[in-house]
Design a protein around this motif. Structure first.
Motif, PDB file in Angstrom:
ATOM      1  N   GLU A 146      25.129  29.937 -14.541  1.00 41.27           N
ATOM      2  CA  GLU A 146      25.275  30.887 -15.652  1.00 41.27           C
ATOM      3  C   GLU A 146      26.584  30.651 -16.398  1.00 41.27           C
ATOM      4  OE1 GLU A 146      24.792  34.691 -13.798  1.00 41.27           O
ATOM      5  OE2 GLU A 146      22.623  34.432 -13.580  1.00 41.27           O
ATOM      6  N   ALA A 147      27.652  30.388 -15.664  1.00 44.21           N
ATOM      7  CA  ALA A 147      28.956  30.158 -16.293  1.00 44.21           C
ATOM      8  C   ALA A 147      28.961  28.877 -17.121  1.00 44.21           C
ATOM      9  CB  ALA A 147      30.050  30.096 -15.230  1.00 44.21           C
ATOM     10  N   ALA A 148      28.227  27.878 -16.678  1.00 49.01           N
ATOM     11  CA  ALA A 148      28.177  26.598 -17.386  1.00 49.01           C
ATOM     12  C   ALA A 148      27.450  26.709 -18.714  1.00 49.01           C
ATOM     13  CB  ALA A 148      27.504  25.542 -16.516  1.00 49.01           C
ATOM     14  N   GLN A 149      26.528  27.635 -18.832  1.00 48.33           N
ATOM     15  CA  GLN A 149      25.699  27.791 -20.027  1.00 48.33           C
ATOM     16  C   GLN A 149      25.075  26.451 -20.442  1.00 48.33           C
ATOM     17  OE1 GLN A 149      28.314  29.661 -22.886  1.00 48.33           O
ATOM     18  NE2 GLN A 149      27.871  31.676 -22.044  1.00 48.33           N
ATOM     19  N   ALA A 150      24.583  25.741 -19.450  1.00 53.27           N
ATOM     20  CA  ALA A 150      23.995  24.417 -19.681  1.00 53.27           C
ATOM     21  C   ALA A 150      22.597  24.531 -20.266  1.00 53.27           C
ATOM     22  CB  ALA A 150      23.956  23.642 -18.374  1.00 53.27           C
ATOM     23  N   THR A 151      22.246  23.555 -21.090  1.00 54.80           N
ATOM     24  CA  THR A 151      20.898  23.496 -21.648  1.00 54.80           C
ATOM     25  C   THR A 151      19.981  22.642 -20.780  1.00 54.80           C
ATOM     26  OG1 THR A 151      21.519  21.628 -23.023  1.00 54.80           O
ATOM     27  CG2 THR A 151      21.708  23.807 -24.007  1.00 54.80           C
ATOM     28  N   LEU A 152      20.585  21.927 -19.821  1.00 49.94           N
ATOM     29  CA  LEU A 152      19.830  21.032 -18.954  1.00 49.94           C
ATOM     30  C   LEU A 152      20.549  20.937 -17.616  1.00 49.94           C
ATOM     31  CD1 LEU A 152      17.570  18.788 -18.731  1.00 49.94           C
ATOM     32  CD2 LEU A 152      19.320  17.184 -19.530  1.00 49.94           C
ATOM     33  N   GLY A 205      27.043  17.526 -27.848  1.00 48.63           N
ATOM     34  CA  GLY A 205      27.546  18.890 -27.812  1.00 48.63           C
ATOM     35  C   GLY A 205      26.830  19.795 -26.839  1.00 48.63           C
ATOM     36  N   ARG A 206      25.670  19.393 -26.363  1.00 52.48           N
ATOM     37  CA  ARG A 206      24.922  20.202 -25.398  1.00 52.48           C
ATOM     38  C   ARG A 206      25.522  20.034 -24.009  1.00 52.48           C
ATOM     39  NH1 ARG A 206      19.598  21.279 -26.967  1.00 52.48           N
ATOM     40  NH2 ARG A 206      19.658  22.491 -28.860  1.00 52.48           N
ATOM     41  N   THR A 207      25.764  21.108 -23.312  1.00 45.75           N
ATOM     42  CA  THR A 207      26.332  21.054 -21.969  1.00 45.75           C
ATOM     43  C   THR A 207      25.227  20.771 -20.960  1.00 45.75           C
ATOM     44  OG1 THR A 207      28.071  22.602 -22.564  1.00 45.75           O
ATOM     45  CG2 THR A 207      27.622  22.344 -20.215  1.00 45.75           C
ATOM     46  N   VAL A 208      25.519  19.860 -20.042  1.00 43.57           N
ATOM     47  CA  VAL A 208      24.571  19.483 -18.992  1.00 43.57           C
ATOM     48  C   VAL A 208      25.203  19.784 -17.639  1.00 43.57           C
ATOM     49  CG1 VAL A 208      23.288  17.580 -17.948  1.00 43.57           C
ATOM     50  CG2 VAL A 208      23.577  17.669 -20.433  1.00 43.57           C
ATOM     51  N   ARG A 259      23.739  32.662  -4.456  1.00 42.96           N
ATOM     52  CA  ARG A 259      24.428  33.422  -5.498  1.00 42.96           C
ATOM     53  C   ARG A 259      25.547  32.606  -6.155  1.00 42.96           C
ATOM     54  NH1 ARG A 259      26.620  39.160  -3.802  1.00 42.96           N
ATOM     55  NH2 ARG A 259      24.717  38.932  -2.602  1.00 42.96           N
ATOM     56  N   ALA A 260      26.277  31.821  -5.385  1.00 45.58           N
ATOM     57  CA  ALA A 260      27.363  31.012  -5.945  1.00 45.58           C
ATOM     58  C   ALA A 260      26.827  29.955  -6.915  1.00 45.58           C
ATOM     59  CB  ALA A 260      28.156  30.343  -4.826  1.00 45.58           C
ATOM     60  N   LEU A 261      25.703  29.341  -6.565  1.00 47.44           N
ATOM     61  CA  LEU A 261      25.090  28.359  -7.452  1.00 47.44           C
ATOM     62  C   LEU A 261      24.584  29.032  -8.725  1.00 47.44           C
ATOM     63  CD1 LEU A 261      24.109  25.536  -8.121  1.00 47.44           C
ATOM     64  CD2 LEU A 261      22.065  26.000  -6.743  1.00 47.44           C
ATOM     65  N   ALA A 296      27.077   8.253 -19.034  1.00 45.63           N
ATOM     66  CA  ALA A 296      25.992   8.434 -20.009  1.00 45.63           C
ATOM     67  C   ALA A 296      26.222   9.692 -20.837  1.00 45.63           C
ATOM     68  CB  ALA A 296      24.646   8.506 -19.295  1.00 45.63           C
ATOM     69  N   LEU A 297      26.578  10.782 -20.183  1.00 46.16           N
ATOM     70  CA  LEU A 297      26.816  12.025 -20.906  1.00 46.16           C
ATOM     71  C   LEU A 297      28.025  11.905 -21.829  1.00 46.16           C
ATOM     72  CD1 LEU A 297      26.026  14.561 -18.058  1.00 46.16           C
ATOM     73  CD2 LEU A 297      24.640  14.066 -20.088  1.00 46.16           C
ATOM     74  N   ALA A 298      29.061  11.218 -21.376  1.00 46.27           N
ATOM     75  CA  ALA A 298      30.239  11.007 -22.219  1.00 46.27           C
ATOM     76  C   ALA A 298      29.869  10.172 -23.440  1.00 46.27           C
ATOM     77  CB  ALA A 298      31.345  10.329 -21.413  1.00 46.27           C
ATOM     78  N   LYS A 299      29.039   9.158 -23.254  1.00 45.98           N
ATOM     79  CA  LYS A 299      28.604   8.322 -24.379  1.00 45.98           C
ATOM     80  C   LYS A 299      27.800   9.131 -25.394  1.00 45.98           C
ATOM     81  CE  LYS A 299      28.646   3.959 -21.873  1.00 45.98           C
ATOM     82  NZ  LYS A 299      27.857   2.823 -21.355  1.00 45.98           N
ATOM     83  N   LEU A 300      27.073  10.132 -24.916  1.00 46.56           N
ATOM     84  CA  LEU A 300      26.278  10.983 -25.802  1.00 46.56           C
ATOM     85  C   LEU A 300      27.092  12.121 -26.415  1.00 46.56           C
ATOM     86  CD1 LEU A 300      22.991  11.275 -23.714  1.00 46.56           C
ATOM     87  CD2 LEU A 300      23.351   9.931 -25.804  1.00 46.56           C
ATOM     88  N   GLY A 301      28.314  12.335 -25.916  1.00 47.02           N
ATOM     89  CA  GLY A 301      29.138  13.433 -26.410  1.00 47.02           C
ATOM     90  C   GLY A 301      28.738  14.776 -25.846  1.00 47.02           C
ATOM     91  N   CYS A 302      28.210  14.764 -24.620  1.00 47.85           N
ATOM     92  CA  CYS A 302      27.770  15.999 -23.968  1.00 47.85           C
ATOM     93  C   CYS A 302      28.742  16.393 -22.863  1.00 47.85           C
ATOM     94  CB  CYS A 302      26.383  15.810 -23.356  1.00 47.85           C
ATOM     95  SG  CYS A 302      25.100  15.515 -24.563  1.00 47.85           S
ATOM     96  N   PRO A 303      29.269  17.611 -22.933  1.00 45.19           N
ATOM     97  CA  PRO A 303      30.105  18.081 -21.829  1.00 45.19           C
ATOM     98  C   PRO A 303      29.289  18.178 -20.543  1.00 45.19           C
ATOM     99  CG  PRO A 303      30.289  19.533 -23.732  1.00 45.19           C
ATOM    100  CD  PRO A 303      29.172  18.576 -24.006  1.00 45.19           C
ATOM    101  N   MET A 304      29.937  17.882 -19.420  1.00 43.77           N
ATOM    102  CA  MET A 304      29.261  17.912 -18.128  1.00 43.77           C
ATOM    103  C   MET A 304      29.859  19.017 -17.266  1.00 43.77           C
ATOM    104  SD  MET A 304      28.781  14.755 -15.518  1.00 43.77           S
ATOM    105  CE  MET A 304      29.668  14.917 -13.994  1.00 43.77           C
ATOM    106  N   ALA A 305      29.013  19.907 -16.808  1.00 44.95           N
ATOM    107  CA  ALA A 305      29.425  20.940 -15.859  1.00 44.95           C
ATOM    108  C   ALA A 305      29.121  20.407 -14.461  1.00 44.95           C
ATOM    109  CB  ALA A 305      28.662  22.236 -16.118  1.00 44.95           C
ATOM    110  N   CYS A 306      30.167  20.126 -13.708  1.00 43.57           N
ATOM    111  CA  CYS A 306      30.017  19.543 -12.366  1.00 43.57           C
ATOM    112  C   CYS A 306      29.737  20.652 -11.364  1.00 43.57           C
ATOM    113  CB  CYS A 306      31.279  18.797 -11.968  1.00 43.57           C
ATOM    114  SG  CYS A 306      31.794  17.571 -13.169  1.00 43.57           S
ATOM    115  N   LEU A 307      28.589  20.600 -10.738  1.00 46.65           N
ATOM    116  CA  LEU A 307      28.224  21.592  -9.731  1.00 46.65           C
ATOM    117  C   LEU A 307      28.335  20.972  -8.358  1.00 46.65           C
ATOM    118  CD1 LEU A 307      25.044  23.119 -11.399  1.00 46.65           C
ATOM    119  CD2 LEU A 307      27.406  23.896 -11.566  1.00 46.65           C
TER     120      LEU A 307
END
Length: 119
Positions: A104-110, A60-63, A97-99, A79-90
């Motif tokens: 910030e929009a991804a609200q990722a924990t990692l 559930g943690r976004t990466v 500023r764009a990065l 790996a992230l799919a196997k763990l059930g973690c959404p992936m924010a593709c950058l």
């Protein structure tokens, strides 16, 4: 009909089916390297183990993933799919500023990045 199944069939489900049925079939060619389903399954399992055990990543943690287009990207996604973690593709070409906005929009924990990527 396939899309209306409950639970839905995911890309991870399809990958794992192929990995079981055709482990030595090529999945990806990158430069001079050929990666089979078995290779990608093994590498993604190792990555999932490292992310969950060493970094305590939980389902559930976004990466946010800041990697170039290479095989590492594929097994990281698996790996992230196997763990059930959404992936924010950058996009690894974005900076400044764009990065910052994307992070910030991804609200990722990692954030996972290759050593050569510095934002």
């Amino acid at each position: 009909r396939r899309f209306s199944r409950r639970p839905a069939v995911t890309l991870l489900d399809v990958f794992q089916l192929h990995a079981r049925r055709r482990p030595r079939q090529p999945l990806l060619r990158f430069q001079d390297e050929i990666y089979t389903y078995e290779d990608m399954d093994r590498r993604s399992n190792r990555a999932a183990w490292a992310l969950s055990r060493r970094l305590a990543l939980q389902s559930g943690r976004t990466v946010a993933v800041f990697l170039p287009n290479e095989p590492t990207y594929v097994w990281t996604w698996l790996a992230l799919a196997k763990l059930g973690c959404p992936m924010a593709c950058l996009n690894c070409n974005v900076r400044g500023r764009a990065l910052r906005h994307a992070l910030e929009a991804a609200q990722a924990t990692l954030v996972l990045a290759s050593p050569g990527e510095r934002g």
